[in-house]
Design an enzyme around this catalytic site. Sequence first.
Site, PDB file in Angstrom:
ATOM      1  N   ARG A  63       0.553  -0.745  -0.122  1.00 16.50           N
ATOM      2  CA  ARG A  63       0.116  -0.111   0.187  1.00 16.50           C
ATOM      3  C   ARG A  63       0.612   1.194   0.049  1.00 16.50           C
ATOM      4  NH1 ARG A  63      -3.478   2.271   4.454  1.00 16.50           N
ATOM      5  NH2 ARG A  63      -5.158   3.355   3.512  1.00 16.50           N
ATOM      6  N   HIS A  67       0.311   4.579  -2.596  1.00 16.77           N
ATOM      7  CA  HIS A  67       0.263   5.614  -2.859  1.00 16.77           C
ATOM      8  C   HIS A  67       1.318   6.758  -2.453  1.00 16.77           C
ATOM      9  CE1 HIS A  67      -3.325   5.341   0.617  1.00 16.77           C
ATOM     10  NE2 HIS A  67      -3.475   3.748  -0.559  1.00 16.77           N
ATOM     11  N   ASP A  68       2.123   6.043  -1.943  1.00 17.09           N
ATOM     12  CA  ASP A  68       3.542   7.089  -2.839  1.00 17.09           C
ATOM     13  C   ASP A  68       3.995   7.086  -4.279  1.00 17.09           C
ATOM     14  OD1 ASP A  68       6.338   8.343  -2.504  1.00 17.09           O
ATOM     15  OD2 ASP A  68       7.386   6.491  -3.619  1.00 17.09           O
ATOM     16  N   SER A  77       8.350  10.460  -1.427  1.00 17.62           N
ATOM     17  CA  SER A  77       7.991  11.429  -0.467  1.00 17.62           C
ATOM     18  C   SER A  77       6.824  11.486   1.054  1.00 17.62           C
ATOM     19  CB  SER A  77       7.009  12.627  -1.556  1.00 17.62           C
ATOM     20  OG  SER A  77       5.895  11.628  -2.445  1.00 17.62           O
ATOM     21  N   GLU A  89       3.102  13.557   3.448  1.00 19.15           N
ATOM     22  CA  GLU A  89       1.722  13.061   2.766  1.00 19.15           C
ATOM     23  C   GLU A  89       1.445  12.183   4.243  1.00 19.15           C
ATOM     24  OE1 GLU A  89       3.393  11.535  -0.865  1.00 19.15           O
ATOM     25  OE2 GLU A  89       3.922  13.067  -1.434  1.00 19.15           O
ATOM     26  N   ASN A  95      -3.904   8.594   4.330  1.00 18.50           N
ATOM     27  CA  ASN A  95      -2.275   7.288   4.521  1.00 18.50           C
ATOM     28  C   ASN A  95      -2.337   7.718   6.188  1.00 18.50           C
ATOM     29  OD1 ASN A  95      -1.811   7.415   2.149  1.00 18.50           O
ATOM     30  ND2 ASN A  95      -0.517   9.093   2.443  1.00 18.50           N
ATOM     31  N   HIS A 192      -5.772  -5.510  -3.070  1.00 15.38           N
ATOM     32  CA  HIS A 192      -6.794  -5.521  -1.784  1.00 15.38           C
ATOM     33  C   HIS A 192      -6.543  -7.338  -1.628  1.00 15.38           C
ATOM     34  CE1 HIS A 192      -8.710  -2.050  -3.391  1.00 15.38           C
ATOM     35  NE2 HIS A 192      -7.386  -1.460  -2.705  1.00 15.38           N
ATOM     36  N   THR A 247      -8.459 -14.780   1.564  1.00 18.39           N
ATOM     37  CA  THR A 247      -7.975 -15.261   1.821  1.00 18.39           C
ATOM     38  C   THR A 247      -6.152 -14.043   2.253  1.00 18.39           C
ATOM     39  OG1 THR A 247      -6.274 -15.295  -0.382  1.00 18.39           O
ATOM     40  CG2 THR A 247      -7.410 -17.886   0.829  1.00 18.39           C
TER      41      THR A 247
END
Length: 322
Positions: A63, A67-68, A77, A89, A95, A192, A247
């Site tokens: 994740r 997100h970066d 960042s 951030e 975040n 996910h 799972t």
Amino acid sequence: MAAFASNLLSLAISFLLILIWPSKAVLNDHYYDQACPQAGKIIFETVRNASMHDPKVPARVLRMFFHDCFIRGCDASILLDSTPGNQAEKDGPPNVSVRSFYAIDDAKARLEMACPHTVSCADIIAIAARDVVAMSGGPSWNVLTGRKDGRVSKANDTINLPSPSLNAVQLIQSFAKRGLGVKDLVALSGGHTLGFSHCSSFEARLQNFSSVHDIDPSMNTQFARDLRGKCPKPNKDHSAGEFLDSTSSAFDNDYYKRVVEGKGVFGSDQALLDDHRSRWIVESFAKDQSLFFREFAASMVKLGNVGVIENGEVRLKCRVVN
């Protein structure tokens, strides 16, 4: 003479633009072969050890990479700490739940001992993301390296991250802004398959959804009832939530099978089945795990190229600029 002077001025302006204009870095998978040949081994061992002590590390590192790259490109960042004059951030609302930064910090500390001022924090995240996927039973791929670390990190920018309530049109537009297509959207959503979400990210689907429907009609009814039991109103258990597939510690295609069954946890998950541009890809990945693995690996390489520049820096510590 006038023509010569004009040409000289044009050359000078062009050279100045090269110096000041951010240039896109050319990445390759042999970038550290000479300067730090042990980089991959050090990062793998560090992330593996962290994952052995905390099973949540793989989902969190994956994740972190998403997100970066979605904010200012893949420039680390997201790792910068806030300062008295700037909220970074990592402290932006989307975040706050991103954790395990210590795994990247530990890898960086070991790399600085082995190869001082050589391996960027941005490359560490990219390599670690590949490693946690492979360690969880997913595909592996050659990570292109040569990224530099950015010097700017602003919490307000996190508003541009795709939220779990977006519909398919909004998701497709968000990914397109970063040069990513519909197949990339569906493949990367498969990340996910690892992880967990707190109730706050999906509870709006469970009651008072609209003036017509109490529960989001795209949800499997029994699944919605089960989630309502885990996320009651009011909910005093702030740790309550749901794994994003059945799972959750294994990287597989179960996520897509659940979306096809109406059991996507996020509205944005289930939305992939509602649009004809993405539905057939979801159904294909649900039937063929090897196809999903190939496309996920390809999309991760593509995501890793988003916003990469070569005029940044190699941070000595990932939490602060040099």
